[in-house]
Scaffold this motif. Structure first.
Motif, PDB file in Angstrom:
ATOM      1  N   LEU A  57       0.841  -1.203   0.000  1.00 17.02           N
ATOM      2  CA  LEU A  57       0.000   0.000   0.000  1.00 17.02           C
ATOM      3  C   LEU A  57       0.874   1.250   0.000  1.00 17.02           C
ATOM      4  O   LEU A  57       1.759   1.394   0.850  1.00 17.02           O
ATOM      5  CB  LEU A  57      -0.921   0.005   1.213  1.00 17.02           C
ATOM      6  N   ASP A  58       0.639   2.153  -0.977  1.00 21.84           N
ATOM      7  CA  ASP A  58       1.295   3.469  -0.946  1.00 21.84           C
ATOM      8  C   ASP A  58       0.479   4.378  -0.042  1.00 21.84           C
ATOM      9  O   ASP A  58      -0.458   5.057  -0.467  1.00 21.84           O
ATOM     10  CB  ASP A  58       1.369   4.065  -2.351  1.00 21.84           C
ATOM     11  N   ALA A  59       0.795   4.367   1.240  1.00 24.03           N
ATOM     12  CA  ALA A  59      -0.052   5.019   2.238  1.00 24.03           C
ATOM     13  C   ALA A  59      -0.165   6.532   2.039  1.00 24.03           C
ATOM     14  O   ALA A  59      -1.180   7.132   2.400  1.00 24.03           O
ATOM     15  CB  ALA A  59       0.497   4.727   3.636  1.00 24.03           C
ATOM     16  N   GLY A  60       0.862   7.152   1.460  1.00 23.47           N
ATOM     17  CA  GLY A  60       0.813   8.607   1.320  1.00 23.47           C
ATOM     18  C   GLY A  60       0.305   9.105  -0.013  1.00 23.47           C
ATOM     19  O   GLY A  60       0.094  10.309  -0.191  1.00 23.47           O
ATOM     20  N   SER A  97      -9.030  -7.803   1.075  1.00 23.21           N
ATOM     21  CA  SER A  97      -8.756  -8.545   2.305  1.00 23.21           C
ATOM     22  C   SER A  97      -9.561  -9.836   2.361  1.00 23.21           C
ATOM     23  O   SER A  97      -9.092 -10.863   2.876  1.00 23.21           O
ATOM     24  CB  SER A  97      -9.054  -7.684   3.526  1.00 23.21           C
ATOM     25  N   LEU A  98     -10.775  -9.799   1.808  1.00 27.29           N
ATOM     26  CA  LEU A  98     -11.578 -11.018   1.778  1.00 27.29           C
ATOM     27  C   LEU A  98     -10.982 -12.038   0.827  1.00 27.29           C
ATOM     28  O   LEU A  98     -10.985 -13.252   1.087  1.00 27.29           O
ATOM     29  CB  LEU A  98     -13.015 -10.681   1.373  1.00 27.29           C
ATOM     30  N   GLU A 104      -7.777  -9.520   9.447  1.00 25.12           N
ATOM     31  CA  GLU A 104      -7.173  -8.653  10.463  1.00 25.12           C
ATOM     32  C   GLU A 104      -6.189  -7.678   9.849  1.00 25.12           C
ATOM     33  O   GLU A 104      -6.207  -6.479  10.123  1.00 25.12           O
ATOM     34  CB  GLU A 104      -6.480  -9.505  11.519  1.00 25.12           C
ATOM     35  N   GLY A 105      -5.324  -8.183   8.959  1.00 25.24           N
ATOM     36  CA  GLY A 105      -4.375  -7.292   8.292  1.00 25.24           C
ATOM     37  C   GLY A 105      -5.070  -6.306   7.377  1.00 25.24           C
ATOM     38  O   GLY A 105      -4.691  -5.135   7.292  1.00 25.24           O
ATOM     39  N   GLY A 106      -6.122  -6.780   6.688  1.00 23.03           N
ATOM     40  CA  GLY A 106      -6.878  -5.879   5.821  1.00 23.03           C
ATOM     41  C   GLY A 106      -7.563  -4.773   6.601  1.00 23.03           C
ATOM     42  O   GLY A 106      -7.627  -3.623   6.150  1.00 23.03           O
ATOM     43  N   ALA A 107      -8.088  -5.120   7.777  1.00 26.04           N
ATOM     44  CA  ALA A 107      -8.750  -4.102   8.603  1.00 26.04           C
ATOM     45  C   ALA A 107      -7.763  -3.044   9.072  1.00 26.04           C
ATOM     46  O   ALA A 107      -8.062  -1.844   9.100  1.00 26.04           O
ATOM     47  CB  ALA A 107      -9.430  -4.783   9.797  1.00 26.04           C
ATOM     48  N   THR A 108      -6.569  -3.493   9.463  1.00 27.12           N
ATOM     49  CA  THR A 108      -5.549  -2.541   9.901  1.00 27.12           C
ATOM     50  C   THR A 108      -5.159  -1.595   8.771  1.00 27.12           C
ATOM     51  O   THR A 108      -5.057  -0.365   8.948  1.00 27.12           O
ATOM     52  CB  THR A 108      -4.306  -3.285  10.407  1.00 27.12           C
ATOM     53  N   THR A 109      -4.947  -2.189   7.593  1.00 31.77           N
ATOM     54  CA  THR A 109      -4.594  -1.355   6.433  1.00 31.77           C
ATOM     55  C   THR A 109      -5.714  -0.371   6.107  1.00 31.77           C
ATOM     56  O   THR A 109      -5.469   0.809   5.803  1.00 31.77           O
ATOM     57  CB  THR A 109      -4.314  -2.243   5.214  1.00 31.77           C
ATOM     58  N   LEU A 110      -6.944  -0.835   6.195  1.00 31.55           N
ATOM     59  CA  LEU A 110      -8.091   0.031   5.892  1.00 31.55           C
ATOM     60  C   LEU A 110      -8.191   1.178   6.887  1.00 31.55           C
ATOM     61  O   LEU A 110      -8.427   2.329   6.502  1.00 31.55           O
ATOM     62  CB  LEU A 110      -9.376  -0.802   5.893  1.00 31.55           C
ATOM     63  N   ILE A 112      -5.806   2.523   8.731  1.00 32.50           N
ATOM     64  CA  ILE A 112      -4.706   3.478   8.495  1.00 32.50           C
ATOM     65  C   ILE A 112      -4.997   4.344   7.271  1.00 32.50           C
ATOM     66  O   ILE A 112      -4.816   5.572   7.290  1.00 32.50           O
ATOM     67  CB  ILE A 112      -3.378   2.706   8.325  1.00 32.50           C
ATOM     68  N   SER A 113      -5.451   3.702   6.190  1.00 30.07           N
ATOM     69  CA  SER A 113      -5.726   4.445   4.952  1.00 30.07           C
ATOM     70  C   SER A 113      -6.833   5.477   5.158  1.00 30.07           C
ATOM     71  O   SER A 113      -6.705   6.650   4.760  1.00 30.07           O
ATOM     72  CB  SER A 113      -6.119   3.463   3.838  1.00 30.07           C
ATOM     73  N   LEU A 114      -7.933   5.072   5.781  1.00 30.22           N
ATOM     74  CA  LEU A 114      -9.057   5.992   5.985  1.00 30.22           C
ATOM     75  C   LEU A 114      -8.669   7.142   6.922  1.00 30.22           C
ATOM     76  O   LEU A 114      -9.068   8.295   6.707  1.00 30.22           O
ATOM     77  CB  LEU A 114     -10.268   5.238   6.546  1.00 30.22           C
ATOM     78  N   THR A 115      -7.889   6.833   7.948  1.00 26.49           N
ATOM     79  CA  THR A 115      -7.472   7.884   8.889  1.00 26.49           C
ATOM     80  C   THR A 115      -6.615   8.929   8.179  1.00 26.49           C
ATOM     81  O   THR A 115      -6.819  10.143   8.336  1.00 26.49           O
ATOM     82  CB  THR A 115      -6.689   7.266  10.054  1.00 26.49           C
ATOM     83  N   LEU A 116      -5.645   8.460   7.404  1.00 23.73           N
ATOM     84  CA  LEU A 116      -4.784   9.400   6.674  1.00 23.73           C
ATOM     85  C   LEU A 116      -5.587  10.220   5.663  1.00 23.73           C
ATOM     86  O   LEU A 116      -5.345  11.418   5.481  1.00 23.73           O
ATOM     87  CB  LEU A 116      -3.667   8.629   5.966  1.00 23.73           C
ATOM     88  N   GLN A 117      -6.541   9.576   5.005  1.00 16.55           N
ATOM     89  CA  GLN A 117      -7.336  10.289   4.003  1.00 16.55           C
ATOM     90  C   GLN A 117      -8.228  11.352   4.653  1.00 16.55           C
ATOM     91  O   GLN A 117      -8.356  12.464   4.131  1.00 16.55           O
ATOM     92  CB  GLN A 117      -8.178   9.291   3.207  1.00 16.55           C
TER      93      GLN A 117
END
Length: 368
Positions: A57-60, A97-98, A104-110, A112-117
């Motif tokens: 994931l390119d988080a930024g 993630s499904l 669990e990993g997909g939820a964490t990534t989601l 983080i992504s939504l928070t940054l956005q």
């Protein structure tokens, strides 16, 4: 370096796709200020597509594009872009993630992504509002400066017009009086030397007075203090001097004043110039005129002045109107009256001759 860490866990095509997508995202972000919405769409599609196929994931990437959209697009566009991006991110990462079976990993990534956005979008909206506010202030300052310049230019035009009227009245009246006096002096030079000498004396006096007024007008026109000697501008108290000049050229004159003198110096100057121009018109165009009557009536809020001569009879009234209307004299009288909020009329008088009538308005604050 990030991609290198995943080389052992990804297929070759995934690595190539991830590196290519990251390079394309970096190139697209270079244009985020010029085309923020388009860049957000391109970056969002590439970043989510790379994550969907198993790439890192390119988080930024998306938050940076979302920040640019919120900061440089309209407020409405910013909120629509934020909502759309959140929904798209949630959908794509949830499905990914499904498919991978790592909820669990997909939820964490989601998260983080939504928070940054959300943070990037809110910061972008605030920065955009501040930028638009600053732009509005700058535009207001620019408009105010332009308005000041326009007012100053309008003031200069008005001043030039006023000085032009002053010069016309001074020069026109003076030259007319000098011509009439010199004609009379030439006629009586042999028969009545004393009368001719008096005419020359009056010419000298009128010329000196006009020279002082002309210097005042020219000095004001130059706009340089001390550029020329100044003399006080004439007012209503000097109207008798105009009648004296007319009498010296052979006219009989009367002056009737009703009421107490009112009005500031500009109004008094306008009154003087109106009488001056009307007398000049009679000297120039009043055929067989021998008499000039001036009546000034002071009211509570106005000054009414009428100048009447006994010139051309009714049978040649058309020619009389044409001669009196020629030039800028009546135009100047009308402009002076209108500038004070008043009116002026001119034309043949019912009993014969020619009349000029002007009404000058006096501001209520002045006589209160």
């Amino acid at each position: 370096m990030v991609h290198t860490a995943y080389l052992g866990a990804l297929e070759t095509w995934q690595v190539v796709l991830s590196i290519s997508a990251t390079a394309a995202i970096g190139a697209a972000l270079l244009f985020r200020r010029q085309h923020p919405v388009l860049v957000l769409v391109v970056v969002g599609v590439l970043a989510l597509a790379k994550s969907a196929v198993g790439g890192p994931l390119d988080a930024g990437a998306i938050p940076l594009a979302l920040y640019a959209t919120a900061a440089y697009a309209t407020v409405q566009t910013a909120w629509i872009a934020l909502g759309t991006t959140l929904v798209a991110t949630t959908t794509v990462l949830g499905i990914a993630s499904l498919n991978t079976g790592s909820a669990e990993g997909g939820a964490t990534t989601l998260i983080i992504s939504l928070t940054l956005q959300v943070l990037a979008g809110l910061i972008g909206v605030m920065i955009g509002l501040r930028r638009r506010y600053q732009d509005a202030l700058a535009a207001r300052v620019q408009d105010a400066r332009r308005e000041r310049e326009q007012r100053a230019e309008l003031g200069r035009i008005t001043e030039r017009s006023s000085l032009s009227r002053e010069m016309h009245d001074v020069v026109g009246h003076t030259l007319t009086a000098i011509i009439n006096l010199s004609d009379g002096a030439e006629t009586s030079f042999d028969t009545d030397p004393g009368l001719a000498r008096e005419g020359l004396r009056r010419i000298n006096e009128i010329a000196r007075t006009a020279l002082g007024e002309t210097r005042t007008v020219v000095g004001a026109l130059r706009g340089i203090d001390g550029a020329a000697p100044r003399t006080p501008q004439p007012d209503a108290s000097r109207i008798p001097e105009l009648l004296d000049t007319a009498e010296a050229t052979g006219y009989q004159t009367t002056l009737v004043i009703d009421g107490q003198s009112i009005g500031d110096r500009s109004t008094q100057l306008s009154l003087y110039r109106i009488v001056q121009e009307a007398i000049t018109n009679t000297m120039r165009h009043g055929k067989n005129a021998t008499r000039i009557d001036v009546t000034i009536s002071y009211a509570v809020d106005s000054i009414t002045v009428q100048i009447h001569d006994d010139g051309e009879p009714q049978d040649t009234i058309g020619q009389n109107i044409e001669e009196h209307s020629h030039g800028q004299g009546l135009t100047g009288i009308h402009e002076r009256a209108v500038l004070s909020g008043g009116t002026s009329t001119a034309g043949p008088a019912p009993g014969g001759g020619w009349h000029v009538t002007a009404v000058l308005r006096i501001p209520m604050a002045e006589h209160s």
